[in-house]
Design a protein around this motif. Structure first.
Motif, PDB file in Angstrom:
ATOM      1  N   HIS A  69       0.589  -0.838   0.696  1.00  0.00           N
ATOM      2  CA  HIS A  69       0.389  -0.153   0.037  1.00  0.00           C
ATOM      3  C   HIS A  69       0.496   1.248  -0.254  1.00  0.00           C
ATOM      4  O   HIS A  69       0.006   2.627  -0.339  1.00  0.00           O
ATOM      5  CB  HIS A  69      -1.025  -0.037   1.294  1.00  0.00           C
ATOM      6  N   CYS A  84      -4.716   4.034  10.808  1.00  0.00           N
ATOM      7  CA  CYS A  84      -5.010   3.037  11.230  1.00  0.00           C
ATOM      8  C   CYS A  84      -6.256   2.414  10.886  1.00  0.00           C
ATOM      9  O   CYS A  84      -6.668   2.749  11.467  1.00  0.00           O
ATOM     10  CB  CYS A  84      -3.975   3.263  12.429  1.00  0.00           C
ATOM     11  N   ARG A  85      -5.847   1.470  10.083  1.00  0.00           N
ATOM     12  CA  ARG A  85      -7.307   0.666  10.408  1.00  0.00           C
ATOM     13  C   ARG A  85      -6.771  -1.453  10.717  1.00  0.00           C
ATOM     14  O   ARG A  85      -8.071  -1.308  10.027  1.00  0.00           O
ATOM     15  CB  ARG A  85      -7.830   0.344   8.410  1.00  0.00           C
ATOM     16  N   ALA A  86      -6.480  -1.082  11.158  1.00  0.00           N
ATOM     17  CA  ALA A  86      -5.997  -2.103  12.370  1.00  0.00           C
ATOM     18  C   ALA A  86      -6.444  -2.663  13.416  1.00  0.00           C
ATOM     19  O   ALA A  86      -7.471  -2.154  13.484  1.00  0.00           O
ATOM     20  CB  ALA A  86      -4.705  -2.952  12.469  1.00  0.00           C
ATOM     21  N   GLU A  87      -6.552  -3.821  13.758  1.00  0.00           N
ATOM     22  CA  GLU A  87      -7.953  -4.821  15.056  1.00  0.00           C
ATOM     23  C   GLU A  87      -7.892  -3.929  15.811  1.00  0.00           C
ATOM     24  O   GLU A  87      -9.297  -3.198  15.987  1.00  0.00           O
ATOM     25  CB  GLU A  87      -7.780  -5.696  14.814  1.00  0.00           C
ATOM     26  N   GLN A  90      -9.518  -0.324  15.063  1.00  0.00           N
ATOM     27  CA  GLN A  90     -10.968  -0.459  14.726  1.00  0.00           C
ATOM     28  C   GLN A  90     -11.717  -0.462  15.994  1.00  0.00           C
ATOM     29  O   GLN A  90     -12.902   0.037  16.672  1.00  0.00           O
ATOM     30  CB  GLN A  90     -11.389  -1.382  13.558  1.00  0.00           C
ATOM     31  N   TRP A 109      -9.876   6.054   0.331  1.00  0.00           N
ATOM     32  CA  TRP A 109      -9.223   6.375   0.641  1.00  0.00           C
ATOM     33  C   TRP A 109      -7.771   6.095  -1.014  1.00  0.00           C
ATOM     34  O   TRP A 109      -8.229   5.826  -1.565  1.00  0.00           O
ATOM     35  CB  TRP A 109      -9.097   4.611   1.082  1.00  0.00           C
ATOM     36  N   PRO A 122      -5.187   4.472   4.131  1.00  0.00           N
ATOM     37  CA  PRO A 122      -5.217   3.251   5.125  1.00  0.00           C
ATOM     38  C   PRO A 122      -3.756   2.673   5.301  1.00  0.00           C
ATOM     39  O   PRO A 122      -2.297   2.543   4.642  1.00  0.00           O
ATOM     40  CB  PRO A 122      -5.737   2.220   4.695  1.00  0.00           C
ATOM     41  N   PHE A 124      -2.298  -0.487   7.880  1.00  0.00           N
ATOM     42  CA  PHE A 124      -2.466  -1.254   8.720  1.00  0.00           C
ATOM     43  C   PHE A 124      -1.065  -1.636   9.923  1.00  0.00           C
ATOM     44  O   PHE A 124      -1.131  -3.068  10.101  1.00  0.00           O
ATOM     45  CB  PHE A 124      -2.579  -2.548   7.934  1.00  0.00           C
ATOM     46  N   CYS A 125      -1.194  -0.743  10.914  1.00  0.00           N
ATOM     47  CA  CYS A 125      -0.603  -0.611  11.888  1.00  0.00           C
ATOM     48  C   CYS A 125       0.628   0.259  12.010  1.00  0.00           C
ATOM     49  O   CYS A 125       1.346   0.509  11.351  1.00  0.00           O
ATOM     50  CB  CYS A 125      -0.252  -2.146  12.604  1.00  0.00           C
ATOM     51  N   CYS A 129      -0.777   0.893  18.546  1.00  0.00           N
ATOM     52  CA  CYS A 129      -2.121   0.007  19.565  1.00  0.00           C
ATOM     53  C   CYS A 129      -2.290   0.805  20.782  1.00  0.00           C
ATOM     54  O   CYS A 129      -3.921   0.242  21.163  1.00  0.00           O
ATOM     55  CB  CYS A 129      -1.330  -1.378  20.029  1.00  0.00           C
TER      56      CYS A 129
END
Length: 159
Positions: A69, A84-87, A90, A109, A122, A124-125, A129
């Motif tokens: 990405h 950030c779109r990581a869990e 979210q 995006w 976006p 993904f981390c 966290c």
């Protein structure tokens, strides 16, 4: 303003990058990063030059580029906002933050605002966290981004 580059200039500058880095073990990713650093994105005209220089198919080079990405096919805006779109993010309200930013900017995006000011991406981390939800404005990490802080961050970059 989009920089206008001739195909010859793209080829010459990309060839110089390939020549410099081709001897590395697993050189494709470092070359793609260096080409993006050189142009601000990876021009389509750079892919066949990279493929030829590494004895790969254009499909292999395009496949690697499109998988990650961080590689752009077009120049980014003056500011890049990554959400950030990581869990973990979210679970702490990151979806609402992301939606608020998309609405405020009027883009989806990987798009840039019509004035060329902000590109929304976006990720993904971001490694924050414990301070979720997280964002990155240009290269500055920001934790605990709620909807109000998201609006303030966008205001900082003129959006």
């Amino acid at each position: 303003m989009v920089l206008q580059l001739s195909s010859q200039e793209i080829a010459e500058r990309t060839s110089a990058v390939v020549e410099e880095l081709a001897q590395l073990e697993g050189p494709l990713l470092p070359i793609l990063h260096a080409v993006q650093q050189e142009f601000g994105f990876v021009p389509a005209g750079a892919l066949p030059v990279i493929a030829e220089g590494l004895n790969l198919s254009r499909a292999e080079v395009h496949g690697v580029m499109s998988f990650y990405h961080d590689f752009r096919e077009k120049p980014a805006g003056r500011h890049v906002v990554k959400v950030c779109r990581a869990e973990a993010c979210q679970s702490m309200g990151g979806d609402a933050v992301a939606e608020r930013m998309r609405e405020r900017l009027g883009v989806d995006w990987h798009e840039t605002t019509a004035d060329g000011n902000v590109t929304l991406e976006p990720v993904f981390c971001l490694g924050l966290c414990a301070c979720a939800p997280a964002a990155m404005v240009d290269e500055r990490l920001v934790g605990r981004v709620d909807e109000a802080r998201a609006v303030a961050l966008l205001a900082e970059v003129g959006a």
